[in-house]
Design an enzyme around this catalytic site. Structure first.
Site, PDB file in Angstrom:
ATOM      1  N   CYS A 163      -4.465   8.764   8.084  1.00 20.19           N
ATOM      2  CA  CYS A 163      -4.823   8.361   9.442  1.00 20.19           C
ATOM      3  C   CYS A 163      -4.590   9.480  10.438  1.00 20.19           C
ATOM      4  CB  CYS A 163      -4.002   7.144   9.830  1.00 20.19           C
ATOM      5  SG  CYS A 163      -4.540   5.682   8.958  1.00 20.19           S
ATOM      6  N   LYS A 173       0.829  -1.213   0.000  1.00 20.94           N
ATOM      7  CA  LYS A 173       0.000   0.000   0.000  1.00 20.94           C
ATOM      8  C   LYS A 173       0.860   1.258   0.000  1.00 20.94           C
ATOM      9  CE  LYS A 173      -2.310   2.919   3.259  1.00 20.94           C
ATOM     10  NZ  LYS A 173      -1.096   3.638   3.624  1.00 20.94           N
ATOM     11  N   VAL A 210       8.344   7.964  15.700  1.00 17.97           N
ATOM     12  CA  VAL A 210       8.031   8.489  14.360  1.00 17.97           C
ATOM     13  C   VAL A 210       6.794   9.390  14.378  1.00 17.97           C
ATOM     14  CG1 VAL A 210       7.511   7.880  11.964  1.00 17.97           C
ATOM     15  CG2 VAL A 210       9.149   6.513  13.266  1.00 17.97           C
TER      16      VAL A 210
HETATM   17  C1  UD1 Z   1       4.480   7.055   5.279  1.00 20.06           C
HETATM   18  C2  UD1 Z   1       3.580   5.853   5.279  1.00 20.06           C
HETATM   19  C3  UD1 Z   1       3.129   5.499   6.690  1.00 20.06           C
HETATM   20  C4  UD1 Z   1       4.345   5.316   7.591  1.00 20.06           C
HETATM   21  C5  UD1 Z   1       5.261   6.524   7.501  1.00 20.06           C
HETATM   22  C6  UD1 Z   1       6.567   6.316   8.280  1.00 20.06           C
HETATM   23  C7  UD1 Z   1       2.506   6.017   3.128  1.00 20.06           C
HETATM   24  C8  UD1 Z   1       1.239   6.241   2.379  1.00 20.06           C
HETATM   25  N1  UD1 Z   1       2.409   6.150   4.455  1.00 20.06           N
HETATM   26  O1  UD1 Z   1       3.689   8.158   5.750  1.00 20.06           O
HETATM   27  O2  UD1 Z   1       2.398   4.271   6.622  1.00 20.06           O
HETATM   28  O3  UD1 Z   1       3.901   5.188   8.926  1.00 20.06           O
HETATM   29  O4  UD1 Z   1       5.606   6.803   6.133  1.00 20.06           O
HETATM   30  O5  UD1 Z   1       7.195   5.141   7.838  1.00 20.06           O
HETATM   31  O6  UD1 Z   1       3.529   5.683   2.571  1.00 20.06           O
HETATM   32  N2  UD1 Z   1       6.468  15.238   8.914  1.00 20.06           N
HETATM   33  C9  UD1 Z   1       6.535  16.595   9.097  1.00 20.06           C
HETATM   34  N3  UD1 Z   1       6.302  17.420   8.033  1.00 20.06           N
HETATM   35  C10 UD1 Z   1       6.029  16.941   6.794  1.00 20.06           C
HETATM   36  C11 UD1 Z   1       5.971  15.543   6.600  1.00 20.06           C
HETATM   37  C12 UD1 Z   1       6.200  14.715   7.687  1.00 20.06           C
HETATM   38  O7  UD1 Z   1       6.782  17.066  10.226  1.00 20.06           O
HETATM   39  O8  UD1 Z   1       5.828  17.739   5.853  1.00 20.06           O
HETATM   40  C13 UD1 Z   1       6.662  14.331  10.069  1.00 20.06           C
HETATM   41  C14 UD1 Z   1       5.386  13.557  10.407  1.00 20.06           C
HETATM   42  O9  UD1 Z   1       4.520  14.317  11.191  1.00 20.06           O
HETATM   43  C15 UD1 Z   1       5.925  12.348  11.136  1.00 20.06           C
HETATM   44  C16 UD1 Z   1       7.274  12.121  10.428  1.00 20.06           C
HETATM   45  O10 UD1 Z   1       7.591  13.315   9.738  1.00 20.06           O
HETATM   46  O11 UD1 Z   1       6.181  12.657  12.485  1.00 20.06           O
HETATM   47  C17 UD1 Z   1       7.274  10.969   9.476  1.00 20.06           C
HETATM   48  O12 UD1 Z   1       6.281  11.158   8.497  1.00 20.06           O
HETATM   49  P1  UD1 Z   1       6.476  10.619   7.007  1.00 20.06           P
HETATM   50  O13 UD1 Z   1       7.648   9.712   6.970  1.00 20.06           O
HETATM   51  O14 UD1 Z   1       6.442  11.770   6.071  1.00 20.06           O
HETATM   52  O15 UD1 Z   1       5.164   9.751   6.822  1.00 20.06           O
HETATM   53  P2  UD1 Z   1       4.228   9.650   5.553  1.00 20.06           P
HETATM   54  O16 UD1 Z   1       5.010   9.735   4.294  1.00 20.06           O
HETATM   55  O17 UD1 Z   1       3.052  10.545   5.722  1.00 20.06           O
END
Ligand code: UD1
Length: 444
Positions: free
Chosen positions: A121, A23, A334
């Site tokens: 989520c 996914k 995370v």
């Molecule tokens: C993706 C996955 C999710 C997984 C996560 C970490 C998908 C669709 N989802 O989510 O299942 O749990 O990676 O492995 O692939 N953050 C910021 N600013 C931003 C972006 C992120 O502060 O602009 C922070 C988030 O709040 C979080 C951390 O970075 O604390 C990690 O997020 P990120 O790795 O970006 O997760 P997703 O890509 O959303």
């Protein structure tokens, strides 16, 4: 409307199920097809809601998408990419965070992109600041308005850039890749995420004609090219779904052969599984996860970016830890707010306390900020049935596992959320001899 599942728990899950493409990869590979000048073909595509959503978004932008569900093969033809109505994007955007990854490809194809209010989520603030900063760094004009974020590319197109990520964000790394491959010149991304799903996206982009190298120190270098072609690719399997079934085998004292599970992407999970007292056999087709009898052992665990213990593995495993002897500690580094699901587990008899402090070797970003991001689980505690509501995708699947492990009949509502990421999960549950049936819907 949300469906309610009646779950008669207390019976071990046993049998074989199949996991297909990840996914967290498939929707991104679908978005990558937008960058090509010829059709792409993706295999091992699961029938999940996120795939439907991205198909609809691509169709809105003129991509011809055909999906043979049974074979799991999708073809994507981007040769007539066109602007979409903002209201139509908005109507689809709400259920997932994937629309944000359309930005780079659309800026290259149409010079403009639009990000609606994003879903995904509810496991913390989930900001998009990294993404917007990255797009600005390539030279895009980012305009936040009440209806969403409007983004345009400058005359002359996007330019390669240097980006230092404050945290190895998966989405931000993908945003950079999908934008840099066709930007002019070289892009250097430091502090990148290197999850297997990102490596597979790099495989796809390389097949399309991109030039990308990954160093051991989390630096990714991309040399922009003018044109990319379509690709043909088989998606890597879903290591989160595989681990979820593994945890379900442990929590229900069962025995599940997960066909399609891929050991190299699950090394850290498998190490932990073994430490807890779970057993597994690996062959060329998949992994058999089982409870070998005796007591499970408590552990101290920290979630982390790859190659650490993945945050999405945490919730299913916590259910199994309620059955382990002694005190287990889980430090979530995370997401700041990923223990909400433990409330339902407490209701079912689990002994779990959550803390603001970092209960782990690595002080994390959340320690000083009042987030309940560590958990202490004391076991074993027999679980009993309850009426529960699914909070989010992974937490929801954990509730389901808990209900399957618990004595008695639970009613789990809001179950539709799980279809976002778990293909045919009720069919698979029945294949594992679970006693589950839908007992209707309620209007929320
Ligand atoms: C993706 C996955 C999710 C997984 C996560 C970490 C998908 C669709 N989802 O989510 O299942 O749990 O990676 O492995 O692939 N953050 C910021 N600013 C931003 C972006 C992120 O502060 O602009 C922070 C988030 O709040 C979080 C951390 O970075 O604390 C990690 O997020 P990120 O790795 O970006 O997760 P997703 O890509 O959303």
């Amino acid at each position: 409307m949300t469906s309610i599942l009646r779950v008669e728990g207390g019976h071990p899950l046993t049998g074989t199920i199949v996991v297909r493409g990840a996914k967290n990869f498939v929707p991104k590979a679908m978005v990558a097809s937008l960058l090509g000048n010829s059709p792409s073909e993706l295999s091992n595509v699961p029938l999940i809601r996120d795939v439907d959503l991205v198909s609809d978004l691509l169709r809105l932008h003129g991509v011809e998408v055909e999906f043979d569900h049974k074979r799991g093969v999708m073809s994507l033809d981007p040769r007539n990419v066109t602007r979409a109505q903002r209201s139509d994007i908005d109507a689809l955007g709400g259920a997932s965070r994937i629309p944000i990854l359309f930005c780079g490809p659309l800026l290259h194809q149409l010079n403009e992109a639009f990000i609606p209010e994003l879903g995904g989520c509810n496991i913390g603030g989930r900001p998009i600041d990294f993404h917007l900063e990255i797009l600005r760094s390539f030279g895009a004009d980012v305009d936040k308005r009440p209806d969403g974020v409007h983004i345009t590319s400058p005359t002359g197109g996007l330019q390669g850039t240097v980006i230092d990520l404050p945290f190895p964000s998966v989405g931000a790394t993908e945003q950079t890749l999908l934008t840099a491959v066709r930007a002019e010149g070289r892009t250097i991304l430091r502090g990148a995420a290197v999850e297997p799903e990102i490596m597979d996206l790099i495989n796809v982009l390389q097949k399309m004609g991109a030039i990308i190298s990954v160093d051991t120190d989390r630096t990714i270098r991309i040399e922009g090219v003018e044109e990319l072609q379509g690709y043909s690719h088989t998606a890597l399997p879903d290591r989160i779904e595989a681990a979820s079934w593994g945890a379900a085998a442990l929590a229900t004292r069962g025995d599940i052969y997960v066909k399609g599970a891929h050991q190299p992407d699950m090394t850290t999970f498998l190490n932990t599984y073994r430490k807890v007292g779970g057993a597994f056999d690996i062959d060329t087709e998949g992994i058999r996860f089982y409870h070998p009898g005796g007591a499970l052992k408590s552990i101290a665990l920290e979630t982390a970016v790859h190659p650490g213990f993945m945050t999405d593995w945490q919730q299913p495993l916590v259910v199994a830890l309620t059955q382990a002897q002694g005190l287990s500690i889980v430090h979530e580094t995370v997401y700041e707010n990923r223990f909400g699901f433990t409330q339902a587990l407490r209701q079912m008899g689990a002994n779990i306390q959550v803390f603001k402090e970092c209960l782990g070797a690595t002080p994390c970003r959340f320690g000083q900020r009042n987030f309940l991001h560590s958990a202490a689980i004391s076991g074993p505690t027999p679980l009993h049935a309850a009426d529960i509501t699914v909070p989010d995708l992974r937490g929801g699947f954990s509730h389901l596992i808990a209900a399957l492990a618990a004595e008695g009949v639970s009613r789990v509502s809001g179950i539709d959320v799980i279809a976002r990421g778990y293909e045919h999960f009720t069919i698979k549950l029945r294949q594992l001899d679970a006693r589950v049936e839908y007992i209707g819907s309620i209007v929320q």
